[in-house]
Write a protein that holds these residues in place. Structure first.
Motif, PDB file in Angstrom:
ATOM      1  N   GLU A 155       0.845  -1.207   0.000  1.00 15.27           N
ATOM      2  CA  GLU A 155       0.000   0.000   0.000  1.00 15.27           C
ATOM      3  C   GLU A 155       0.874   1.247   0.000  1.00 15.27           C
ATOM      4  O   GLU A 155       0.570   2.228  -0.690  1.00 15.27           O
ATOM      5  N   HIS A 156       1.949   1.235   0.774  1.00 14.93           N
ATOM      6  CA  HIS A 156       2.879   2.372   0.822  1.00 14.93           C
ATOM      7  C   HIS A 156       3.476   2.637  -0.560  1.00 14.93           C
ATOM      8  O   HIS A 156       3.515   3.788  -1.020  1.00 14.93           O
ATOM      9  N   TRP A 157       3.939   1.580  -1.231  1.00 16.59           N
ATOM     10  CA  TRP A 157       4.533   1.763  -2.561  1.00 16.59           C
ATOM     11  C   TRP A 157       3.539   2.422  -3.503  1.00 16.59           C
ATOM     12  O   TRP A 157       3.883   3.373  -4.206  1.00 16.59           O
ATOM     13  N   LEU A 158       2.316   1.902  -3.512  1.00 15.59           N
ATOM     14  CA  LEU A 158       1.319   2.450  -4.426  1.00 15.59           C
ATOM     15  C   LEU A 158       0.921   3.868  -4.030  1.00 15.59           C
ATOM     16  O   LEU A 158       0.702   4.717  -4.897  1.00 15.59           O
ATOM     17  N   ALA A 159       0.866   4.155  -2.733  1.00 15.73           N
ATOM     18  CA  ALA A 159       0.528   5.504  -2.274  1.00 15.73           C
ATOM     19  C   ALA A 159       1.584   6.512  -2.723  1.00 15.73           C
ATOM     20  O   ALA A 159       1.250   7.636  -3.123  1.00 15.73           O
ATOM     21  N   ASP A 198       3.069  -4.122 -15.210  1.00 15.24           N
ATOM     22  CA  ASP A 198       2.296  -3.590 -16.338  1.00 15.24           C
ATOM     23  C   ASP A 198       0.807  -3.603 -16.007  1.00 15.24           C
ATOM     24  O   ASP A 198       0.094  -2.638 -16.301  1.00 15.24           O
ATOM     25  N   GLN A 199       0.338  -4.672 -15.401  1.00 15.44           N
ATOM     26  CA  GLN A 199      -1.070  -4.782 -15.036  1.00 15.44           C
ATOM     27  C   GLN A 199      -1.466  -3.697 -14.029  1.00 15.44           C
ATOM     28  O   GLN A 199      -2.512  -3.070 -14.169  1.00 15.44           O
ATOM     29  N   VAL A 200      -0.641  -3.469 -13.039  1.00 12.92           N
ATOM     30  CA  VAL A 200      -0.947  -2.447 -12.032  1.00 12.92           C
ATOM     31  C   VAL A 200      -1.055  -1.069 -12.692  1.00 12.92           C
ATOM     32  O   VAL A 200      -1.998  -0.330 -12.433  1.00 12.92           O
ATOM     33  N   PHE A 201      -0.114  -0.750 -13.551  1.00 14.02           N
ATOM     34  CA  PHE A 201      -0.157   0.559 -14.184  1.00 14.02           C
ATOM     35  C   PHE A 201      -1.298   0.668 -15.192  1.00 14.02           C
ATOM     36  O   PHE A 201      -1.882   1.733 -15.341  1.00 14.02           O
ATOM     37  N   SER A 202      -1.654  -0.405 -15.849  1.00 13.85           N
ATOM     38  CA  SER A 202      -2.744  -0.316 -16.827  1.00 13.85           C
ATOM     39  C   SER A 202      -4.108  -0.336 -16.153  1.00 13.85           C
ATOM     40  O   SER A 202      -5.010   0.372 -16.580  1.00 13.85           O
ATOM     41  N   THR A 203      -4.290  -1.114 -15.092  1.00 15.24           N
ATOM     42  CA  THR A 203      -5.607  -1.182 -14.462  1.00 15.24           C
ATOM     43  C   THR A 203      -5.889   0.046 -13.633  1.00 15.24           C
ATOM     44  O   THR A 203      -7.032   0.458 -13.515  1.00 15.24           O
ATOM     45  N   ASP A 204      -4.855   0.643 -13.044  1.00 18.57           N
ATOM     46  CA  ASP A 204      -5.106   1.828 -12.230  1.00 18.57           C
ATOM     47  C   ASP A 204      -5.285   3.075 -13.071  1.00 18.57           C
ATOM     48  O   ASP A 204      -5.819   4.060 -12.598  1.00 18.57           O
ATOM     49  N   SER A 205      -4.871   3.031 -14.326  1.00 21.02           N
ATOM     50  CA  SER A 205      -5.008   4.224 -15.140  1.00 21.02           C
ATOM     51  C   SER A 205      -6.305   4.220 -15.952  1.00 21.02           C
ATOM     52  O   SER A 205      -6.638   5.205 -16.567  1.00 21.02           O
ATOM     53  N   ALA A 206      -6.996   3.108 -15.929  1.00 21.27           N
ATOM     54  CA  ALA A 206      -8.245   3.018 -16.683  1.00 21.27           C
ATOM     55  C   ALA A 206      -9.398   2.845 -15.696  1.00 21.27           C
ATOM     56  O   ALA A 206      -9.228   2.267 -14.625  1.00 21.27           O
ATOM     57  N   PRO A 207     -10.585   3.316 -16.059  1.00 18.88           N
ATOM     58  CA  PRO A 207     -11.725   3.111 -15.166  1.00 18.88           C
ATOM     59  C   PRO A 207     -12.052   1.626 -15.093  1.00 18.88           C
ATOM     60  O   PRO A 207     -11.761   0.884 -16.029  1.00 18.88           O
ATOM     61  N   PRO A 208     -12.627   1.171 -13.980  1.00 24.69           N
ATOM     62  CA  PRO A 208     -12.973  -0.238 -13.876  1.00 24.69           C
ATOM     63  C   PRO A 208     -13.974  -0.624 -14.957  1.00 24.69           C
ATOM     64  O   PRO A 208     -14.850   0.164 -15.319  1.00 24.69           O
ATOM     65  N   GLY A 244       1.655  11.157  -8.934  1.00 28.74           N
ATOM     66  CA  GLY A 244       0.851  11.231 -10.145  1.00 28.74           C
ATOM     67  C   GLY A 244       1.113  10.098 -11.125  1.00 28.74           C
ATOM     68  O   GLY A 244       0.586  10.097 -12.234  1.00 28.74           O
ATOM     69  N   ALA A 245       1.920   9.115 -10.736  1.00 24.31           N
ATOM     70  CA  ALA A 245       2.194   7.976 -11.615  1.00 24.31           C
ATOM     71  C   ALA A 245       1.009   7.015 -11.656  1.00 24.31           C
ATOM     72  O   ALA A 245       0.833   6.296 -12.643  1.00 24.31           O
ATOM     73  N   LEU A 246       0.229   7.003 -10.594  1.00 23.68           N
ATOM     74  CA  LEU A 246      -1.017   6.231 -10.523  1.00 23.68           C
ATOM     75  C   LEU A 246      -2.118   7.191 -10.105  1.00 23.68           C
ATOM     76  O   LEU A 246      -1.867   8.119  -9.330  1.00 23.68           O
ATOM     77  N   PRO A 247      -3.324   6.964 -10.564  1.00 19.52           N
ATOM     78  CA  PRO A 247      -4.416   7.852 -10.172  1.00 19.52           C
ATOM     79  C   PRO A 247      -4.854   7.580  -8.733  1.00 19.52           C
ATOM     80  O   PRO A 247      -4.670   6.480  -8.225  1.00 19.52           O
TER      81      PRO A 247
END
Length: 151
Positions: free
Chosen positions: A79-83, A135-145, A89-92
């Motif tokens: 969670e810390h890494w993603l936060a 790749d999955q983390v960056f692609s799924t977090d940048s697109a709406p569910p 601004g690398a992840l929404p």
């Protein structure tokens, strides 16, 4: 206490190295955790210890509490890494629970593969898996569910 142990075993925080792109930093975080497992005999010994501690015994309350403590600390780290990546601004912003669980599943599975006999280089396959996971983390977090399929 677990945070201090992780801090001792995993010195430095690759997610903070802003000289590298966000994707590479997340990969380095995952690699740092996996390095604790070692390879070959070290990985087999680590999996043996995990089995003896958490799988072989009955899931008593102390066993469950010990495992859940480790799981919570692992969740906190991911969670810390993603936060950090959200703050940059690398992840929404938003709920990253799905990707935390996904990355933890990858981190739980790859040490098992390191312990198993294989025909190919485990580290080559591991690198491919880590690349796909990031790749999955960056692609799924940048697109709406995705919503339900329309008829």
């Amino acid at each position: 206490m677990l945070a201090r142990i992780y801090g001792h075993l995993l010195p430095g925080d690759p997610i903070q190295d802003r000289s590298l792109p966000p994707r590479e930093r997340l990969l380095n975080c995952l690699r740092q955790v996996l390095a604790l497992t070692g390879t070959n005999e070290e990985a087999r010994a680590a999996w043996g210890a995990t089995y003896r501690a958490f799988i072989e015994p009955e899931p008593t309350e102390p066993v469950r509490a010990a495992y859940l403590g480790l799981e919570r600390e692992a969740e906190r780290r991911v969670e810390h890494w993603l936060a950090v990546l959200v703050e940059e601004g690398a992840l929404p912003p938003g709920d990253h629970t799905r990707n935390v669980r996904f990355l933890l599943t990858v981190l739980n599975g790859l040490p098992f593969e390191r312990a198993m006999p294989t025909r190919e280089s485990v580290l080559v396959a591991e690198t491919q898996t880590l690349d796909a996971a990031v790749d999955q983390v960056f692609s799924t977090d940048s697109a709406p569910p995705a919503g339900p399929a329309l008829p």
